[in-house]
Design a protein around this motif. Structure first.
Motif, short mmCIF file in Angstrom:
data_model
loop_
_atom_site.label_atom_id
_atom_site.label_comp_id
_atom_site.label_asym_id
_atom_site.label_seq_id
_atom_site.Cartn_x
_atom_site.Cartn_y
_atom_site.Cartn_z
N ARG A 3 -8.47 0.96 -3.17
CA ARG A 3 -7.93 2.20 -3.73
C ARG A 3 -8.21 2.32 -5.22
O ARG A 3 -7.96 3.36 -5.81
CB ARG A 3 -6.42 2.28 -3.45
N LEU B 270 0.58 6.81 -6.68
CA LEU B 270 -0.64 7.60 -6.78
C LEU B 270 -0.40 9.07 -6.47
O LEU B 270 -1.09 9.95 -7.00
CB LEU B 270 -1.71 7.04 -5.85
N ALA B 271 0.60 9.35 -5.62
CA ALA B 271 0.91 10.74 -5.27
C ALA B 271 1.37 11.54 -6.48
O ALA B 271 1.29 12.78 -6.48
CB ALA B 271 1.97 10.78 -4.18
N ALA C 262 -5.59 5.43 -10.27
CA ALA C 262 -5.39 4.11 -9.68
C ALA C 262 -5.72 3.00 -10.66
O ALA C 262 -5.07 1.95 -10.66
CB ALA C 262 -6.24 3.99 -8.41
N VAL D 264 0.84 -1.20 0.00
CA VAL D 264 0.00 0.00 0.00
C VAL D 264 0.87 1.26 0.00
O VAL D 264 0.59 2.23 -0.71
CB VAL D 264 -0.97 -0.01 1.19
N ALA D 265 1.95 1.24 0.79
CA ALA D 265 2.84 2.40 0.82
C ALA D 265 3.48 2.62 -0.55
O ALA D 265 3.60 3.77 -1.01
CB ALA D 265 3.92 2.21 1.89
N ASP D 266 3.91 1.55 -1.20
CA ASP D 266 4.51 1.69 -2.53
C ASP D 266 3.48 2.20 -3.54
O ASP D 266 3.80 3.06 -4.38
CB ASP D 266 5.09 0.36 -3.00
N LEU D 267 2.26 1.70 -3.46
CA LEU D 267 1.20 2.20 -4.33
C LEU D 267 0.94 3.68 -4.08
O LEU D 267 0.76 4.46 -5.03
CB LEU D 267 -0.08 1.40 -4.10
N ASP D 268 0.95 4.09 -2.83
CA ASP D 268 0.68 5.50 -2.51
C ASP D 268 1.73 6.44 -3.10
O ASP D 268 1.42 7.57 -3.47
CB ASP D 268 0.57 5.68 -1.00
N VAL D 269 2.99 5.97 -3.20
CA VAL D 269 4.02 6.79 -3.84
C VAL D 269 3.65 7.04 -5.30
O VAL D 269 3.77 8.17 -5.80
CB VAL D 269 5.41 6.11 -3.74
#
Length: 319
Positions: free
Chosen positions: A225, A196-197, A202, A189-194
């Motif tokens: 997400r 998406l930022a 998504a 999830v943290a890697d995905l959030d990078v």
């Protein structure tokens, strides 16, 4: 949505892709193995080995294989063109690289003053050109357009270079319309959030490796997400990944929660491997061995079609 997908033989209508094996490799070579004294890569044998596997995939109902290894692990665009012509299987090749430990020295050498890792914009430019100008055949030419941009994060979590790669992949997806694929390191999830930022939608992102045993809870969170959930070691029987029975349970849980349209299945199979053992699974494993497990858990034929045809088609179709 555009109606076409970049294949090694040119644009193909998305609706013509058929069943897609989205996370596989054709020729997989550990960087440097091609120079090893004890490794012989016979091009004719390689062609026949991979062609036989592609023909078996097509005979089982397959239509498209995505070579998802990126730039420097054996990608051979001319070989892929010839394989596609000979077998009738569409082949989508990818750009990208990672994790940091597998990058060549040039990409690890600080290119700025003061020295810093390669910035995201340099990776985005490198990968983007492989989509818009053609994939590099070293020292010779550019040839064919990449239809996929991918990176893998270091197992313990992203290094500074890994973060640049994640952001570069996201920017490439935004600029060119090809989908972004990330194989997570320690925290999906943290890697995905990078990614998406950076502003990429998504629904243009696939998070791979979510059938790893340490991905507990991540498949649901990724689907919520709006990104695609890559369950991509179907058929493998190692301690690091779920068994096929557990994978089928996971897919059934995602479908029951309304996320069937976010599931992508593949086997991470290798056509021919040098410098490592490879994963000698058939490309048709999802169709022949895994789909029946899904049906036994109550998924309908329509559900299975969504997962093996509609989802990869929608992900690959440029935006």
């Amino acid at each position: 949505m555009s109606s076409t997908v970049h294949t090694v033989l040119g644009p193909v209508a998305a609706d013509e892709l058929g069943v897609v094996a989205l996370h596989e490799s054709l020729l997989s070579v550990v960087p440097g193995a091609e120079y090893a004294y004890d490794i012989e890569i016979d091009r004719a044998d390689v062609f026949e080995t991979i062609a036989a596997k592609l023909r078996a995939f097509k005979a089982a109902g397959g239509g498209t294989v995505v070579d998802s290894i990126g730039m420097f692990h054996g990608r051979d665009v001319r070989l892929y063109e010839n394989l596609s012509r000979a077998t009738g299987v569409h082949i989508v090749a990818s750009t990208g690289m990672g994790p940091e430990e597998q990058l060549g020295g040039y990409f690890l050498t600080p290119q700025t003053n003061p020295p810093t890792p390669w910035p995201a914009e340099k990776f985005a430019d490198l990968f983007g050109r492989e989509v818009t100008e053609g994939m590099v055949v070293p020292r010779v030419e550019r040839r064919g357009s990449a239809g996929f941009v991918t990176t893998t994060v270091t197992a313990g979590g992203p290094t500074l270079t890994d973060e640049s790669l994640l952001r570069g992949v996201a920017r490439t997806a935004i600029a060119t319309g090809v989908p972004a694929s990330i194989r997570f390191g320690a925290d999906a999830v943290a890697d995905l959030d990078v990614v998406l930022a950076e502003g990429v939608a998504a629904e243009r992102v696939l998070v791979g490796g979510l059938d790893r045993r340490d991905a507990v809870g991540a498949p649901q969170a990724v689907a919520e997400r709006g990104a695609y959930v890559g369950i991509d070691h179907v058929g493998s029987t190692d301690d690091a990944h779920l068994s096929d029975a557990e994978r089928a349970d996971l897919v059934a849980e995602l479908a029951a929660a309304g996320h069937a349209a976010r599931v992508i299945l593949s086997s991470s199979a290798t056509g021919a491997a040098f410098g490592h053992a490879g994963n000698d699974l058939p490309y048709e494993t999802v169709l022949t061995s895994f789909a029946p497990l899904l049906e036994a858990r109550g998924l309908t034929a329509s559900d299975v079609r969504t997962i093996v045809i509609d989802n990869p088609r929608d992900l690959l179709a440029g935006r």
